[in-house]
Design a protein around this motif. Sequence first.
Motif, PDB file in Angstrom:
ATOM      1  N   THR A 196     -32.182  47.367  11.262  1.00 38.64           N
ATOM      2  CA  THR A 196     -30.900  46.855  11.740  1.00 38.64           C
ATOM      3  C   THR A 196     -29.774  47.193  10.764  1.00 38.64           C
ATOM      4  O   THR A 196     -28.645  47.439  11.185  1.00 38.64           O
ATOM      5  CB  THR A 196     -30.973  45.339  11.965  1.00 38.64           C
ATOM      6  N   GLN A 197     -30.075  47.196   9.480  1.00 39.49           N
ATOM      7  CA  GLN A 197     -29.066  47.592   8.500  1.00 39.49           C
ATOM      8  C   GLN A 197     -28.639  49.043   8.723  1.00 39.49           C
ATOM      9  O   GLN A 197     -27.440  49.355   8.752  1.00 39.49           O
ATOM     10  CB  GLN A 197     -29.597  47.416   7.083  1.00 39.49           C
ATOM     11  N   VAL A 224     -21.942  45.342   6.126  1.00 39.55           N
ATOM     12  CA  VAL A 224     -23.214  44.741   6.510  1.00 39.55           C
ATOM     13  C   VAL A 224     -23.765  43.968   5.323  1.00 39.55           C
ATOM     14  O   VAL A 224     -23.778  44.465   4.196  1.00 39.55           O
ATOM     15  CB  VAL A 224     -24.226  45.826   6.946  1.00 39.55           C
ATOM     16  N   GLN A 225     -24.196  42.723   5.570  1.00 38.31           N
ATOM     17  CA  GLN A 225     -24.813  41.886   4.539  1.00 38.31           C
ATOM     18  C   GLN A 225     -26.304  41.804   4.816  1.00 38.31           C
ATOM     19  O   GLN A 225     -26.737  41.277   5.831  1.00 38.31           O
ATOM     20  CB  GLN A 225     -24.198  40.481   4.556  1.00 38.31           C
ATOM     21  N   ARG A 226     -27.107  42.352   3.904  1.00 39.13           N
ATOM     22  CA  ARG A 226     -28.569  42.340   4.075  1.00 39.13           C
ATOM     23  C   ARG A 226     -29.164  41.200   3.256  1.00 39.13           C
ATOM     24  O   ARG A 226     -28.931  41.087   2.052  1.00 39.13           O
ATOM     25  CB  ARG A 226     -29.142  43.684   3.604  1.00 39.13           C
ATOM     26  N   ASN A 227     -29.952  40.365   3.908  1.00 37.94           N
ATOM     27  CA  ASN A 227     -30.620  39.240   3.265  1.00 37.94           C
ATOM     28  C   ASN A 227     -32.134  39.351   3.433  1.00 37.94           C
ATOM     29  O   ASN A 227     -32.613  40.137   4.249  1.00 37.94           O
ATOM     30  CB  ASN A 227     -30.129  37.911   3.865  1.00 37.94           C
ATOM     31  N   PRO A 228     -32.909  38.571   2.669  1.00 43.29           N
ATOM     32  CA  PRO A 228     -34.364  38.610   2.822  1.00 43.29           C
ATOM     33  C   PRO A 228     -34.803  38.120   4.197  1.00 43.29           C
ATOM     34  O   PRO A 228     -34.115  37.346   4.853  1.00 43.29           O
ATOM     35  CB  PRO A 228     -34.862  37.656   1.720  1.00 43.29           C
ATOM     36  N   VAL A 274     -18.090  40.756   8.914  1.00 33.97           N
ATOM     37  CA  VAL A 274     -19.373  40.906   8.239  1.00 33.97           C
ATOM     38  C   VAL A 274     -20.485  40.780   9.264  1.00 33.97           C
ATOM     39  O   VAL A 274     -20.463  39.877  10.109  1.00 33.97           O
ATOM     40  CB  VAL A 274     -19.564  39.853   7.127  1.00 33.97           C
ATOM     41  N   ILE A 275     -21.451  41.690   9.192  1.00 33.42           N
ATOM     42  CA  ILE A 275     -22.619  41.633  10.066  1.00 33.42           C
ATOM     43  C   ILE A 275     -23.832  41.318   9.205  1.00 33.42           C
ATOM     44  O   ILE A 275     -24.186  42.088   8.306  1.00 33.42           O
ATOM     45  CB  ILE A 275     -22.842  42.963  10.818  1.00 33.42           C
ATOM     46  N   GLY A 276     -24.446  40.171   9.426  1.00 36.23           N
ATOM     47  CA  GLY A 276     -25.607  39.752   8.654  1.00 36.23           C
ATOM     48  C   GLY A 276     -26.894  40.243   9.288  1.00 36.23           C
ATOM     49  O   GLY A 276     -27.123  40.029  10.484  1.00 36.23           O
ATOM     50  N   VAL A 277     -27.738  40.911   8.512  1.00 35.10           N
ATOM     51  CA  VAL A 277     -29.027  41.405   8.993  1.00 35.10           C
ATOM     52  C   VAL A 277     -30.088  41.124   7.939  1.00 35.10           C
ATOM     53  O   VAL A 277     -29.781  40.783   6.793  1.00 35.10           O
ATOM     54  CB  VAL A 277     -28.989  42.922   9.300  1.00 35.10           C
TER      55      VAL A 277
END
Length: 536
Positions: free
Chosen positions: A138-139, A163-167, A130-133
């Motif tokens: 970047t996403q 890819v995990q997109r967060n605020p 998992v890649i956190g962005v």
Amino acid sequence: MNEALPDVPEVRVVGLPQLTSGFDLVERLDLHMHLKVHGPLEPMGGEHLAQLSERVNLRGRGGAGFPFHKKLRSVAESAIKRGVRPVVVVNGSEDEPACRKDTVLINRAPHLILDGALLCAEAMGARTLVIGVTRESTQRSMEAALAERGLSNGRRSALRARVQRNPVRMVTGAAASLIRSIDGGPAVPPGRKVSASRSGVGGAPTLLSNAETFAQLAIAARIGPERYGSTGLYDEPGTVMLTVSGAVARPMVIEVPTGVPLRYVLQLAGAPPVPQGVLTGGYHGKWIDAAAVGEAIVSRNSLQQAGGSLGAGAILPIGQDTCPLGESLRVAHWLAEESAGQCGPCYLGLPAAARGLEDILDGGGPAALEAVKQVARNVKRRGACSHPDGSAMFLESTVRAFTDDLAAHVLSTGCGRPVQGVLPLLEGGGTLTGIPGGDGENGTSRQKIYVDWTLCRGHGLCADILPEVFQLGADGFPTVAQADVPRFAEAKAVRAVRRCPALALRIEEEARGRAPSSRTNLPVLSPGRGRRALGR
């Protein structure tokens, strides 16, 4: 006023490029160009990879600087002991306004990061990556890189990658926040600190490090420890990615070998010849004065000896024409707004510290100075993440670094200089999904929980059951008298109320458009939630 940095500012390099190889050829290295520039990468066994990391003294480049080989071995040993497959997580959540190095790497060299992450995944037998962005750019870049490699999150994939997109918030970059969001929860740290190496994503041992760390590993694996060690210092070999902004003519991300004089880096960015001070390590970092700047070199040890910190690689000088305490006050207010709002010492203590610094600027005298020091001491080591610790370190460093200006404000009418606003900031305190205080399903409910101090006897069960809200002070009593209940923690708040031995807790719910209703010591639940919550 200094505007926010772009996702991809100017990129420079001192000496021969390693992480930034190929940047002079194309804006983004796709897989084809990546292989032309860096060449293929052979897989390695787990112990070989750990030995390589140890020989080049690879440390996490996200701020903490933990030795990567220890983390790698810990995850592998835990996975073998438990008989489960580990998970690999790349933390690309770079949410400090003054940091862009990881964002640059993800946008321009995503495959170098994936190389390091996939090396680790194959060596340990991981089946999840998992890649956190937190940014749209970047996403897009990382999702394109996964597609270029034929990687997906499909059930039948040998390696499930996504890819995990967060605020974009300061706390979402914490490792625990990223893991929690990957598991489907809000992007805020849980109440209890658990090592990701033992129990991370889905409860499995998780290797989590930031984007630059994995990229550095990929470089070391390609060129070997001897060649890698020929660049930079003997005890801190290789290069470092820095983001230089603040009072500079050209904000930039720069790759430099360790051992380069800090003053040379500042000169490249067009900083003042004699800066009033330089903030090192970002907004969880430390100030160093002009004299220390002249002696410091780019290395973790040198910056520490100078009273600074390499941290997340942000370097921010300020000139002689601005009030350093006023500049720090802007940052202090922003740090307070970036609280997740779930730990009392953080969401109450950080605003109090900012107000105290403001009191100093307004002529509050020695009492205001002492209040700031006291609050900074009180918030440390009392949060669910490192945000209060890093913020307190920044405040304490400000008080230590600018003694002349502090004396002018505390004992006289001030330093007489305006606040130029040279330190870049983002708007904080927004209502974002997944952050307590937002309006999404993971935000704050309309419930408030209260402590009746006439009944409380300091049993401490509330902190055990509801750590998202309650922390215990040195006296064993809760540090807050009332707090909003995060929506995801409503059921736990009910349990805390019902299990309090002294019946000292109560919940009140404020209906929209009506006065708050309350029932002492009994929970007031939203319609349709009562049976499910009470049965838990």
